[in-house]
Design an enzyme around this catalytic site. Structure first.
Site, PDB file in Angstrom:
ATOM      1  N   TYR A 162     -14.442   2.221   9.767  1.00 27.79           N
ATOM      2  CA  TYR A 162     -12.975   2.371   9.762  1.00 27.79           C
ATOM      3  C   TYR A 162     -12.439   2.261  11.197  1.00 27.79           C
ATOM      4  CZ  TYR A 162      -8.546   4.998   9.295  1.00 27.79           C
ATOM      5  OH  TYR A 162      -7.232   5.429   9.351  1.00 27.79           O
ATOM      6  N   ILE A 168      -1.826  -1.861  -5.141  1.00 29.36           N
ATOM      7  CA  ILE A 168      -2.758  -2.427  -6.125  1.00 29.36           C
ATOM      8  C   ILE A 168      -2.690  -1.625  -7.434  1.00 29.36           C
ATOM      9  CG2 ILE A 168      -4.826  -1.102  -5.442  1.00 29.36           C
ATOM     10  CD1 ILE A 168      -6.306  -3.884  -5.542  1.00 29.36           C
ATOM     11  N   GLY A 193       0.849  -1.199   0.000  1.00 28.75           N
ATOM     12  CA  GLY A 193       0.000   0.000   0.000  1.00 28.75           C
ATOM     13  C   GLY A 193       0.877   1.239   0.000  1.00 28.75           C
ATOM     14  N   GLY A 209      -0.073   5.475  -1.319  1.00 28.55           N
ATOM     15  CA  GLY A 209      -0.946   6.434  -0.653  1.00 28.55           C
ATOM     16  C   GLY A 209      -0.164   7.593  -0.045  1.00 28.55           C
ATOM     17  N   GLN A 210      -0.889   8.432   0.705  1.00 31.19           N
ATOM     18  CA  GLN A 210      -0.310   9.654   1.266  1.00 31.19           C
ATOM     19  C   GLN A 210       0.901   9.335   2.147  1.00 31.19           C
ATOM     20  OE1 GLN A 210      -2.508  11.519   4.396  1.00 31.19           O
ATOM     21  NE2 GLN A 210      -1.676  13.557   4.017  1.00 31.19           N
TER      22      GLN A 210
HETATM   23  C1  AKB Z   1      -9.192   9.695   8.282  1.00 30.87           C
HETATM   24  O1  AKB Z   1      -9.579  10.867   8.354  1.00 30.87           O
HETATM   25  O2  AKB Z   1      -9.929   8.748   8.020  1.00 30.87           O
HETATM   26  C2  AKB Z   1      -7.727   9.415   8.546  1.00 30.87           C
HETATM   27  C3  AKB Z   1      -7.480   9.065   9.973  1.00 30.87           C
HETATM   28  C4  AKB Z   1      -7.590  10.080  11.021  1.00 30.87           C
HETATM   29  O3  AKB Z   1      -7.175   7.937  10.267  1.00 30.87           O
HETATM   30  N1  AKB Z   1      -6.940  10.540   8.171  1.00 30.87           N
END
Ligand code: AKB
Length: 315
Positions: A142, A36, A9, A12-13
């Site tokens: 998340y 990916i 990965g 990404g940033q």
């Molecule tokens: C998000 O905003 O989802 C991420 C984090 C704080 O994990 N930058």
């Protein structure tokens, strides 16, 4: 021991800047990036492999090919995109981690970095100076996946002696690679839009305070944690990590000092507001400071100055 690192990965940033720093530290030959998607730019001597972390056999083949001593697993779906695709977010964030943990045991790869997030906290966690240990009731998919991931990391460390290290990243602010799909992304967008158009329509309300960290500090801190002697680490779930806490109104004020014509306005009813409202405003990272001497160096002023200087050149 000679280190060889695989970043999964890596486009990404955070991955793209960690890759730069790790290549500088260990040499391009010893840092393999994978994602990916194929990266837009690949410099001579850089090693890249296309991989889907959910394809366990492919990940196994990659690890067998390069025989890394360390894995950085950064493939994940962030908070805002996760709310649009909760099943995909759970699948990627959980099964990606499980694949890597199980393969690390099978192939005797001891050292792993996996990022958690301030999203592990929820509406009943203390809002201000949120401690390492407290009520954790995340209500975004998340955050739920990151909290479950933290428990897995500690479990695999205890049960299988894997040397897993992790931090709870706050919002990361950077100018090289844009973030994607997060709730804290406004704090990067505001700079791009401010420089291009002198204005920004913010999706969070003026007084929404969130913990943030400048990329330079995030990369240095991550590598310092990976370099720390194992016996100094008292936390094997994930360390609280703090930098700067501010609101959209505060950062807009700071930007105005350098771009006097800058104006901020606010959008109502954005779904990311509810996510932000469930997160801490500031974080207590004293355990990271104590265990591995963590210390951020950028404040709101120096970060704003550095962002604008670099973005003006870039854009
Ligand atoms: C998000 O905003 O989802 C991420 C984090 C704080 O994990 N930058």
């Amino acid at each position: 021991m000679k280190e060889r690192i695989i970043i999964i990965g890596a486009n990404g940033q955070i991955g793209s800047e960690l890759a730069l720093a790790l290549r500088q530290k260990f040499g391009s030959d010893n840092v393999i990036t994978s994602d990916i998607r194929v990266p837009e730019i690949l410099k001579e001597g850089e090693i890249f492999e296309t991989i889907n972390v959910l394809d366990k056999q492919a990940v196994k083949a990659l690890l067998e090919k390069y025989k890394p001593t360390q894995i950085y697993l950064l493939a994940a779906m962030l908070s805002a995109t996760g709310e649009k695709y909760p099943q995909k977010a759970w699948d990627l964030n959980m099964n990606g981690l499980l694949n890597v943990l199980d393969l690390a045991i099978e192939l005797s790869i001891k050292k792993i970095f996996w990022p958690s997030s301030i999203a592990v906290f929820g509406p009943n966690s203390p809002k201000s100076n949120t401690p390492q240990y407290c009520v954790m009731d995340p209500n975004s998919i998340y955050g739920i996946s990151k909290l479950a991931g933290e428990r897995l990391c500690e479990y695999y460390h205890e049960k299988y002696d894997l040397d897993i290290r992790s931090v709870r990243y706050p919002g990361i602010i950077s100018w090289k690679t844009a973030p994607g799909g997060g709730t804290t992304d406004y704090a990067v967008d505001i700079f791009f839009e401010g420089i291009k158009h002198d204005k920004y329509d913010c999706f969070l309300s003026a007084n929404t305070e969130l913990p943030m960290l400048y990329m330079d500090d995030a990369v240095r801190g991550t590598i310092e944690l990976m370099d720390a002697p194992a016996e100094q680490l008292s936390i094997r779930s994930s360390y609280n990590l703090a930098g700067i806490s501010f609101t959209p109104a505060m950062i807009a004020e700071e930007i105005k000092k350098i771009l006097p014509n800058f104006e901020i306005s606010y959008v109502d009813n954005d779904p990311r507001q509810a996510i932000a409202d469930s997160w801490p405003g500031s974080i207590d990272d004293s355990q990271a400071r104590k265990d591995w001497n963590w210390e951020p160096t950028f404040d709101l002023k120096t970060m704003t100055e550095d962002m604008i200087k670099n973005l003006k050149t870039k854009l």
